[in-house]
Design an enzyme around this catalytic site. Structure first.
Site, short mmCIF file in Angstrom:
data_model
loop_
_atom_site.label_atom_id
_atom_site.label_comp_id
_atom_site.label_asym_id
_atom_site.label_seq_id
_atom_site.Cartn_x
_atom_site.Cartn_y
_atom_site.Cartn_z
N GLU A 440 0.67 -1.26 0.23
CA GLU A 440 0.09 -0.04 -0.12
C GLU A 440 0.98 1.39 -0.17
O GLU A 440 0.72 2.69 0.15
CB GLU A 440 -1.37 0.34 1.36
CG GLU A 440 -0.45 -0.26 2.56
CD GLU A 440 -1.65 -0.63 3.87
OE1 GLU A 440 -2.54 0.02 3.35
OE2 GLU A 440 -1.05 -0.87 5.11
N ASP A 464 -4.87 2.80 0.49
CA ASP A 464 -3.84 4.19 0.49
C ASP A 464 -2.64 4.59 -0.47
O ASP A 464 -2.11 4.78 -0.56
CB ASP A 464 -3.14 3.19 2.01
CG ASP A 464 -3.10 3.76 3.15
OD1 ASP A 464 -3.57 4.91 3.05
OD2 ASP A 464 -3.73 2.66 4.00
N CYS A 511 -7.17 -6.04 -1.33
CA CYS A 511 -8.71 -5.61 -0.37
C CYS A 511 -8.88 -4.23 -0.27
O CYS A 511 -9.82 -4.30 0.97
CB CYS A 511 -7.56 -6.44 1.10
SG CYS A 511 -6.43 -5.41 1.73
C1 PEP Z 1 -5.72 -0.09 2.35
O1 PEP Z 1 -5.35 0.83 2.29
O2 PEP Z 1 -6.67 -0.49 1.10
C2 PEP Z 1 -7.02 -1.09 3.04
C3 PEP Z 1 -7.22 -2.25 3.49
O3 PEP Z 1 -6.36 -0.54 4.39
P1 PEP Z 1 -7.32 0.64 5.56
O4 PEP Z 1 -8.04 1.11 4.04
O5 PEP Z 1 -7.10 -0.25 7.01
O6 PEP Z 1 -5.85 1.53 5.63
MG MG Z 2 -4.44 1.08 4.16
#
Ligand code: PEP
Ligand code: MG
Length: 550
Positions: A440, A464, A511
């Site tokens: 990320e 991110d 994800c």
């Molecule tokens: C993302 O950054 O895409 C992620 C799945 O983590 P979070 O949204 O919790 O930062």
């Molecule tokens: Mg993230």
């Protein structure tokens, strides 16, 4: 009054009384509403009310969570009554500041003093001044505080300038039916939490939306239509109910997909995982036919708490998710706290750019690693129990925000040490425990080959990755267009990373919220993504999409 428009989160609708949570005043420059004597009287009344409310909270929490965890409220009550604090506030009021400005200024001054102290405990207390200032400002502005929601005898729709993830997770679901915020964006953790909690919400309605004026009025929040309708008419209520029914019907029509595999028309099997924050969501994931949990955001366990959850408490949460999943795998992401996900009890330092600061793995590896080790112990114990039960359903661990190979090496070394200590203490461990990392940060995606040989799997955090590649704060609605859809530069990075990972035999999932966009299913599979992981509410829609892909 006109309909207010914004970005809907979820597809549900909610009807209730709007409850405006007034924001903390922005600083010491606000013009005072009255003379210094009047401002002093306002401050003294607010301080008294805050002490009474905090004492009541302390009494209630002591019974529920015990003396130690409840102590924070008595500390805050003491600060509200503290002589030094009061003197500083009065000094500022005497100089012509408003009560709100004086409270914030005095709290900042004392917090800075505490931050500079040598004692860890006292340094941690610095954050408490911000909390108590926010509470006093709530009371001074006459708005509702999260801790004193009014009782209209019907559900509440919370309205605020913005809600933090901690405030969101703390919303009382028995009373709150939805929320609306002037700021925010669909990729924020507040929005992600709302989806997790099945709470209809509307974000980014704009700073000029007259939310404060609607305090106490009946409203209809229609997340599917992205609307907040004040004083809805019978026709508007009927139209909202019809839309909600249609969304439910559409979802019911997809139920036949639950038992079918996520396989493309061309025969490619894709893993379709669920993103969960709270252990009970694992049950929804199974009921909706997920292939496992591709992301458990463990920080949600920390956000709603008054102190970091201990090893046993975390173990119970991970165990219950793993047991609900049976033979299906569970990927637990280690703590991703920092940036917008703040908790008072950690006493994190104020940062100019918290999204670029001490967040996630950076925080876990910095200084004292007790927080990290406690979590790893709980995850490894849950994994060990699954392995010992021979019930299948591996528990895996995933590290967030890895930027450099050195960080991954350090995290893996901690994991190994924790496994060794647990084995020495006689706990069952899983010798086949796998570890992976979130992809990320652009620096990591650009050099994916350096990470690919170090861990077993990867999951692209597109939320991110987009924010950092496009230099567009995921919290800031004003720059949301830069991050909208799937920017080509981000797709290039994802494709590059997936190729490098496949070359060393690893697998690469995704994800972030991009996985839940049906228009992106085919392009992501084409880039080589092996697993899509989405919130339970999106599972069937994305499975339908996968099955239509070539
Ligand atoms: C993302 O950054 O895409 C992620 C799945 O983590 P979070 O949204 O919790 O930062
Ligand atoms: Mg993230």
């Amino acid at each position: 009054m006109r309909t207010i428009r914004g970005t809907g989160i979820g597809t549900g609708a909610a009807i209730g009384r709007l409850c405006w949570l007034a924001p903390m005043s922005e600083g010491g420059t606000a013009a005072p509403a009255g003379s210094p004597a009047e401002e002093e009287a306002r401050f003294r009344a607010a301080a008294e009310a805050a002490q009474a409310a905090l004492q009541a909270l302390y009494d209630e929490a002591r019974g529920e969570v015990g003396e130690e965890a409840a102590r924070i409220f008595s500390i805050h009550a003491m600060i509200a009554a503290d002589e030094d604090f009061t003197d500083l506030v009065l000094l500022r009021i005497g100089r012509g500041e408003s009560a709100e400005g004086a409270v914030i200024g005095a709290a900042r001054e004392l917090a800075d003093r505490f931050r500079a102290m040598n004692d860890d405990y006292l340094r941690e207390r610095a954050e408490d001044f911000g909390d108590i200032a926010a509470r006093l400002c709530d009371l001074l502005s006459g708005g509702q505080s999260m801790n004193s929601l009014p009782d209209y005898g019907e559900p509440l729709i919370i309205a605020a300038r913005d809600l933090t993830p901690s405030q969101t997770v703390g919303l009382d679901r028995t009373r709150v039916a939805g929320f609306v915020t002037a700021a925010g964006s669909p990729g924020s953790h507040t929005a992600i939490l709302a989806r997790s909690m099945s709470l209809p919400a509307l974000v980014a309605v704009g700073e000029d939306a007259p939310l404060a004026m609607l305090n106490g009025r009946r409203v209809m929040l229609d997340a599917a239509a992205g609307e907040l309708i004040p004083d809805p008419t019978a026709e508007q209520l009927a139209a909202g109910a019809a839309r909600a029914a249609a969304a439910e019907e559409e979802e019911a029509a997809r139920e036949s997909l639950i038992a079918l595999p996520a396989v493309t028309a061309g025969g490619r099997r894709v893993r379709l995982g669920a993103n969960i924050g709270l252990p009970r969501e694992a049950t929804d994931a199974v009921a909706l036919g997920a292939d496992g949990v591709g992301l458990m955001r463990s920080e949600f366990l920390y956000l709603g708490a008054l102190r970091p959850p201990g090893e046993e408490e975390q173990l119970a949460a991970y165990r219950s998710a793993a047991e609900a999943l049976g033979e299906l795998p569970l990927i637990i992401r280690t703590l991703d706290i920092g940036a917008d996900k703040r908790v008072d009890y950690l006493g994190l330092p104020e940062e100019e750019n918290p999204a670029l600061g001490l967040r996630a793995i950076r925080l876990c590896l910095a200084g004292d690693r007790t927080l990290f080790r406690t979590q790893l112990r709980a995850i490894c114990r849950a994994a060990g129990e699954r392995a010992a039960a021979g019930a299948g359903g591996q528990v895996a661990v995933m590290f967030p925000m890895i930027t450099l190979p050195r960080e991954l090496d350090e995290a893996l070394a901690e994991l190994e040490q924790v496994q060794a200590s647990l084995a020495a203490e006689g706990y069952p461990t899983d010798p086949g425990l796998t570890a992976g990392m979130m992809m990320e940060v652009p620096a990591a995606a650009l050099r994916a080959e350096e990470f690919a040989s170090r861990c077993a799997f990867f999951s692209v955090g597109s939320n991110d990755l987009i924010q950092y590649t496009m230099a567009a704060d995921r919290q800031n609605a004003a720059v949301a267009p830069l991050a909208a859809g799937a920017p080509a530069a981000v797709l290039d990075l994802i494709g590059r990373a997936a190729r490098a990972i496949h070359e060393t035999g690893g697998w690469c999932g995704l994800c972030g919220e991009l996985a839940a966009d049906p228009a992106m299913t085919a392009p992501l599979l084409e880039l080589g993504i092996d697993e899509l992981s989405v919130s339970p509410a999106h599972l069937l829609r994305i499975k339908a999409q996968i099955r239509q892909c070539p």
